[in-house]
Every structure is written in structure tokens, then in C-alpha cells.
Design a protein around this motif. Structure first.
Motif, mmCIF file in Angstrom:
data_model
loop_
_atom_site.group_PDB
_atom_site.id
_atom_site.type_symbol
_atom_site.label_atom_id
_atom_site.label_comp_id
_atom_site.label_asym_id
_atom_site.label_seq_id
_atom_site.Cartn_x
_atom_site.Cartn_y
_atom_site.Cartn_z
ATOM 1 N N SER A 501 0.888 -1.123 -0.067
ATOM 2 C CA SER A 501 -0.076 -0.129 0.017
ATOM 3 C C SER A 501 0.817 1.162 -0.092
ATOM 4 O O SER A 501 0.333 2.116 -0.574
ATOM 5 N N GLN A 503 3.732 1.586 -1.386
ATOM 6 C CA GLN A 503 4.406 1.817 -2.610
ATOM 7 C C GLN A 503 3.413 2.255 -3.553
ATOM 8 O O GLN A 503 3.543 3.195 -4.727
ATOM 9 N N THR A 504 1.845 1.609 -3.320
ATOM 10 C CA THR A 504 0.774 1.969 -4.339
ATOM 11 C C THR A 504 0.766 3.580 -3.916
ATOM 12 O O THR A 504 0.264 4.225 -5.025
ATOM 13 N N ASN A 505 0.709 4.066 -2.813
ATOM 14 C CA ASN A 505 0.561 5.425 -2.601
ATOM 15 C C ASN A 505 1.667 6.254 -3.061
ATOM 16 O O ASN A 505 1.251 7.390 -3.671
ATOM 17 N N ILE A 532 -6.631 5.886 -6.581
ATOM 18 C CA ILE A 532 -5.705 4.847 -6.238
ATOM 19 C C ILE A 532 -5.111 5.290 -4.905
ATOM 20 O O ILE A 532 -4.729 4.469 -3.928
ATOM 21 N N LYS A 533 -4.695 6.746 -4.744
ATOM 22 C CA LYS A 533 -4.116 6.940 -3.475
ATOM 23 C C LYS A 533 -5.082 6.828 -2.346
ATOM 24 O O LYS A 533 -4.672 6.280 -1.180
ATOM 25 N N ALA A 536 -5.152 3.010 -1.261
ATOM 26 C CA ALA A 536 -3.926 2.784 -0.715
ATOM 27 C C ALA A 536 -3.943 3.095 0.933
ATOM 28 O O ALA A 536 -3.741 2.363 1.654
#
Length: 667
Positions: A501, A503-505, A532-533, A536
Motif C-alpha cells: 500500500s 508503494q501504491t501510494n 488509487i491513493k 492505498a
């Protein structure tokens, strides 16, 4: 009072009248009540139809005027010359001074409005957004084409559209709007013309409707709003279900237009309500009638009938009194003659009537004559019985003296035999008590042996259960360890999810930056990056929550393993104690069994001695019973002699009394 035959007959007569009058009264009252209800229903139905007909007639005139305006060439050819207020800001309408076709339309509306006071606003909206209305008011950003009434009229060309009732924000009055599309010369809709109609006239119509003295009308729209409450105007435009005009059970039935009746309590007064929807209209008429008034006529008729019934009962009671007096008078005379009866069997009653009372007097005379003859014969036989009784007394005295001598001799023999029997019984009782005591000791010993055996078995079972408990606790400890290991594995997975999460952020942040650089073309991508943020962040929050719960599970599992280990140690200690107790109980059981066998042998020896003594006591008792039988027989003979003597004396006294009783009558 009912002990008198006269009052009993009167009571029967009144009861018969009441049994006939009460069902008749109830039936009549029921029929009157049913007739009143049917009349009320018919009147309510007629008033409902009349009210709705008046309302339809009222609205029908406006429908015709709307249709007339929709076919006016003046409106059909207005085009785009009418001023718009789409971008206006608090601008007062000025159609009356603009000249041309717009001023002509305004003057036509003004002429109509001055002759139709209930048309509080007449308006025309063009397909270009133009707006003409009378009277003129202030408008802000007003586009008639965006209004629902405009869209409905355009969608239903050639048809007058009537809106649901609403409260006008300027006049605060109850309003209904009627609109109709205006066809243009090019075949398209030129605009929509309409009226805002004040419904005070409809309210006045409803207030004028009277059903009885206190009945009133409530006009309901099928959308569930109270249109007019002629008695409680504060209910107007309220939701029907939010008023006290109906209970929750009947709301849906009323709004469906069914013809129903129910009771409602409004401001502390109970009303009988008739609800009926009028076909092919949006109106539902509710007529409220005071419950007391509805039943007033029935109650009045019932009270009158009760008065008549009471009068009839009173007349029957008076007539019954005189009739029963005539019937009872001969019987009263007979009762008076019987009251003066002093044993004179020569008395005879006078039978003056030929009815049942006269027959009773004649048969009573027959009875007295037969009784006179009977008592004459009894008096002659009484002397003979007196002589026979004297002889019976002499014989009874002789029998009594002989039986008393024989009874004294039998008593002496019985006393000696009874002393022997008493000694034998004492010996037998002592031996039997000894045998009983020994038997009780033997039984107690056997019972104690049985209890010790049971205790030993229970202790062994307890030992087995404690060993099973150790095994189950150890298995539970192993499972709790496995649970702890699984929790640690899940914790490692949540850490991995947290890293993903994060890394996704970071990727979402980079994507947002790139989207900003791309300018207008990157706006859609920026929205996706923000989503997406946010996802995350939610994933990180959920992972943290899972990690906290797993830590709680691990702590609980470790505490449970420690507690189970302590339980295993405690059960092992209890198992050792139970094993020692089992060994001691087995030794005690062997010793108790030996004692029980010795006591049982002693009990058998005492039972044999007791049987021998009992046989001797039986023989002595048999002799005593035979002698007692002889003694009892002597006593019975003495008693019978005494009874014979007493009966002779009693018979003599009875003869004297019979002579006195017969002497009372005059034969």
C-alpha cells in the motif's frame, strides 16, 4: 316476599312479559340502528358526489378557459418577441409597457384576471424562454422551459394538465395550476399557457357541506395530502398519515379510494368516518360524524321503547295482583280453617267452586273421612297391645337373671388364661426385638459395604476423568500454539500488504505529479491517481486494524497456553490424591464385608429361637381366644336380656303415648 303463592304468580306473569318484550326491544333497536347507518351512508355518498361535482364544475370552467387561450392566435404567433428573464436578477416584469404583441397578451390576461378573482396568476411561457404574466411580479433567473409543468404540457399536447395542490410562496394560499401547450403556426409548440387557481372557493364548498348537526367534510388528494379540512384548517396540506384523522391501520385503505367506515378520535371527540373515493377524479371525500349524534336518534327510540315496556310491565303487575287475589281467596279460606283444626276429624271443607281448588277441597274431605275411620280402629287395638306388653316384661326379667350368673363364671376362667397368654407374649416380644436389632445391624453392615464399593468405583471413575482432562488440556495447549503460529504468519502477510500500500501510494503520488504536468489532458488520469491513493490509504488503515487484532489474538493465545499448563499440573496432583484414596477404600471394603457375614450368621440363630417362642405364644393365644369367646357369648346373652327388658319397657311407654295421641282426635 316470593314465599307467597300470589307473588310467585305475579313474578311469573311479569317474567313472561319481559321475556317477550326484551327480544322485541333489542330487535327493534338493532333494526333502527341499521336503518340509521344505511341512511347515513346514503346521505354521505350523495354529499360526496355533490361536493366533487361542484369542484369539478369549478375546475371545468378554468379548463375551458385554458383551452381557449391555447387556441388564441395572439399566443400562437408570439414567437421570440416576448421578453425573457433567464439572466435577470430581481427584475420586475414590464410586459404592460413593452408594447406590441407582448403588451396585447398582458392586457388579455389582465382582462381575464379582473373578472376571475380566483385566478391569482395567469401566465404564458414561450419556447424561446419568454415570459408574460398577470399580475406582474419580480423574477430572478427564470426560465419557464425548465419547469415541470411546462415539460408535462409539452409532453401531453392537446390536453389540459392539472398539477397537484401546493402552497403558493407569495400568497401562502392553497393553489392548483392548470396548463396547456400552445400550438405554433409551424406545427411546433409555441409555448405553454396556464392559470394558478386559488382554492379558497373549494374550501368554502367543503365548509358548507353539512351532514347532521356536527358532521363535517375533509377533502383528500390521492397523493396523500389533506386538501381541505373544513373544521381544522391547520391540517391543510399535511400528510394524511401525520394527522389524527386516521389510524395507521386504515391509511392505505383510505388512499386507495375504497369505500370504508372507521372510528377516529379528533381533539378528544370520537367520530364515525365514512371514506369514499370519487371515480375518475383525484379526490377522496371523508365525512366525519360525531359518534354521539349518529346514535342519538337510536338512543331516543330505544328509551321510548323502554318506557313503553316499563308501562306494560306495570299494567301486567297490577292486573296480575287482582287476578291472583281472586284465585287465591278460596285457598286462603281453606288455610284459615286448617289453622283452627284441633284434632276434630269431623271437620269438612266447603267446595264452592268447580275448578282445581274446589276439587282439592272435596278430595281433602275424603281424606279426613278415611283418617277418621283409621284412628277409630287404632284406638280399639291399643288396649290389646297393652296386655301383651305386660307378659313380655316378666319373661325378660327371668332371662336376664340366668344369663348374669353364667357370665360371672366365664369371667373367672378368662382371667386366668389371659395371665398365661400375657407371659408368653412378653417372652416372644423380647426375642423378636433381639432378632430385629441383629437384623438391622446386619443390614447396616451390608449397606455400608455397598456404599464403600460404590465410593471405590466413583473414585476410580474420577481418576479416569482426571487423566482424560490432562490429555484434553495438553491437546488444547498444542492447538493454541498452532493458533499463535498462524497469527504470526498472518502478521507477516499484513506487513507485506502495508509495504504494497505504501508503494501504491507513492506510485499514485507520482501519477498525480505527472498528470499535473500533462495539463488538461491529464485531468482524467489525475482523478484515477487520487482514487488509487485513497484506496492505498484505506488498505493501510485496514491492514493496521488487522495487525492490532492479530496481536490481541496472540496475547490471548499465550495467556491461554499458560493457564492450560497450570490446569494440567493441578489435575496431575488431584490424580495422585485420588489414587491413594482408591487404595484405602478397597482395604476398608474387605474389612466391612467380613463384619457383615459374621452379623448375618448371628441373625439367623436368633431367628430360629424366635420362631420356637412364637409357636408357644400362638398355642397360648389360641386357648385364650377360645375362653374369651365363651366369655363374650355370656356377655352377649346378658346384654340381650337387658335389651329385651329395655325394649319391653319402651314398648309399654310407646303404648301409653299412642293412647294419648289417639285420644287427641275426635272420631
Amino acid at each position: 316476599m316470593l314465599k307467597s303463592l300470589r307473588w310467585k304468580l305475579q313474578f311469573m306473569a311479569v317474567t313472561l312479559v319481559l321475556l317477550m318484550a326484551i327480544p322485541l326491544l333489542l330487535t327493534t333497536t338493532r333494526m333502527m340502528e341499521q336503518t340509521m347507518k344505511e341512511r347515513h351512508k346514503k346521505q354521505v355518498h350523495q354529499e360526496s358526489e355533490s361536493l366533487v361535482a361542484l369542484i369539478d364544475t369549478y375546475y371545468k370552467g378554468f379548463r375551458q378557459n385554458v383551452e381557449m387561450f391555447s387556441h388564441s392566435p395572439l399566443l400562437q404567433t408570439a414567437g421570440d418577441s416576448v421578453r425573457t428573464y433567464i439572466t435577470a436578477q430581481n427584475v420586475k416584469m414590464d410586459s404592460s409597457t413593452r408594447g406590441g404583441i407582448e403588451e396585447d397578451i398582458y392586457n388579455k390576461f389582465k382582462e381575464f384576471g379582473e373578472t376571475h378573482e380566483t385566478a391569482i396568476f395567469i401566465f404564458f411561457g414561450t419556447r424561446y424562454g419568454g415570459w408574460v404574466g398577470y399580475p406582474e411580479d419580480v423574477r430572478t433567473h427564470f426560465d419557464p422551459r425548465t419547469r415541470d409543468w411546462y415539460k408535462d404540457a409539452v409532453a401531453n399536447q392537446g390536453k389540459v394538465i392539472q398539477t397537484e395542490p401546493y402552497i403558493d410562496y407569495t400568497t401562502r394560499s392553497l393553489v392548483v395550476s392548470m396548463v396547456m401547450a400552445v400550438p405554433g403556426p409551424d406545427g411546433q409548440v409555441a409555448g405553454v399557457v396556464g392559470f394558478d387557481i386559488n382554492n379558497d372557493a373549494v374550501s368554502e364548498m367543503a365548509r358548507r357541506v353539512r351532514v347532521g348537526e356536527t358532521g363535517y367534510v375533509v377533502l383528500l388528494h390521492r397523493n396523500g395530502s389533506v386538501f381541505v379540512d373544513s373544521k381544522h384548517p391547520e391540517n391543510n396540506m399535511k400528510k394524511f398519515s401525520e394527522t389524527d384523522l386516521v389510524d395507521d391501520e386504515n391509511v392505505s385503505r383510505v388512499l386507495s379510494g375504497q369505500k370504508i367506515h372507521y372510528n377516529a378520535e379528533v381533539n378528544g371527540i370520537t367520530y364515525h368516518v365514512h371514506s369514499e373515493g370519487v371515480d375518475e377524479t383525484d379526490w377522496i371525500v371523508l365525512v366525519f360524524m360525531n359518534h354521539a349524534e349518529l346514535h342519538k336518534t337510536v338512543t331516543s327510540v330505544r328509551n321510548r321503547l323502554l318506557g313503553i315496556a316499563a308501562l306494560v310491565v306495570l299494567l301486567v303487575a297490577i292486573a296480575g295482583y287482582f287476578i291472583t287475589s281472586r284465585l287465591i281467596r278460596p285457598m286462603s279460606n281453606m288455610v284459615g280453617e286448617l289453622a283452627a283444626f284441633e284434632g276434630d276429624l269431623t271437620l269438612r271443607f266447603q267446595a264452592r267452586t268447580k275448578d282445581e281448588i274446589g276439587a282439592l277441597a272435596r278430595w281433602f274431605n275424603v281424606f279426613l273421612e278415611k283418617l277418621q275411620n283409621l284412628l277409630g280402629g287404632v284406638r280399639g287395638e291399643t288396649g290389646k297391645i297393652e296386655a301383651s306388653v305386660g307378659q313380655l316384661e316378666h319373661i325378660a326379667a327371668t332371662v336376664l337373671a340366668s344369663s348374669q350368673g353364667a357370665s360371672q363364671q366365664a369371667n373367672a376362667v378368662a382371667a386366668a388364661t389371659e395371665a398365661l397368654n400375657s407371659n408368653m407374649s412378653s417372652v416372644a416380644a423380647a426375642m423378636e426385638q433381639s432378632a430385629t436389632n441383629v437384623s438391622r445391624v446386619a443390614s447396616a453392615a451390608e449397606m455400608m459395604n455397598t456404599n464403600i464399593t460404590t465410593i471405590a468405583s466413583s473414585v476410580r471413575s474420577a481418576a479416569e476423568i482426571s487423566r482424560d482432562g490432562v490429555t484434553q488440556a495438553q491437546q488444547t495447549s498444542v492447538r493454541m500454539g498452532e493458533l499463535d503460529a498462524a497469527a504470526r504468519a498472518i502478521s507477516e502477510v499484513t506487513e507485506t500488504i502495508t509495504e504494497i500500500s505504501e508503494q501504491t501510494n507513492l506510485l499514485a503520488l507520482n501519477a498525480t505529479i505527472e498528470a499535473a504536468r500533462a495539463g488538461e489532458a491529464g485531468k482524467g488520469f489525475a482523478v484515477v491517481a487520487n482514487e488509487i491513493k485513497e484506496l492505498a490509504h484505506q488498505t493501510a488503515a485496514a491492514t493496521g486494524n488487522i495487525r492490532d487484532k492479530i496481536d490481541g489474538v496472540q496475547q490471548t493465545a499465550n495467556a491461554s497456553i499458560a493457564a492450560i499448563n497450570e490446569i494440567v499440573t493441578l489435575i496431575n496432583t488431584i490424580n495422585e490424591i485420588i489414587t491413594d484414596v482408591t487404595h484405602s477404600v478397597d482395604q476398608q471394603s474387605i474389612t466391612t464385608q467380613e463384619i457383615a457375614e459374621n452379623i448375618h450368621q448371628a441373625s439367623q440363630g436368633l431367628n430360629e429361637v424366635n420362631e420356637n417362642v412364637s409357636q408357644g405364644s400362638v398355642f397360648a393365644d389360641s386357648i385364650n381366644r377360645e375362653i374369651m369367646g365363651v366369655n363374650e357369648a355370656g356377655k352377649e346373652i346378658v346384654a340381650q336380656g337387658e335389651d329385651l327388658n329395655e325394649q319391653a319397657e319402651a314398648l309399654n311407654a310407646l303404648v301409653e303415648k299412642l293412647k294419648q295421641m289417639v285420644g287427641v282426635f275426635k272420631v
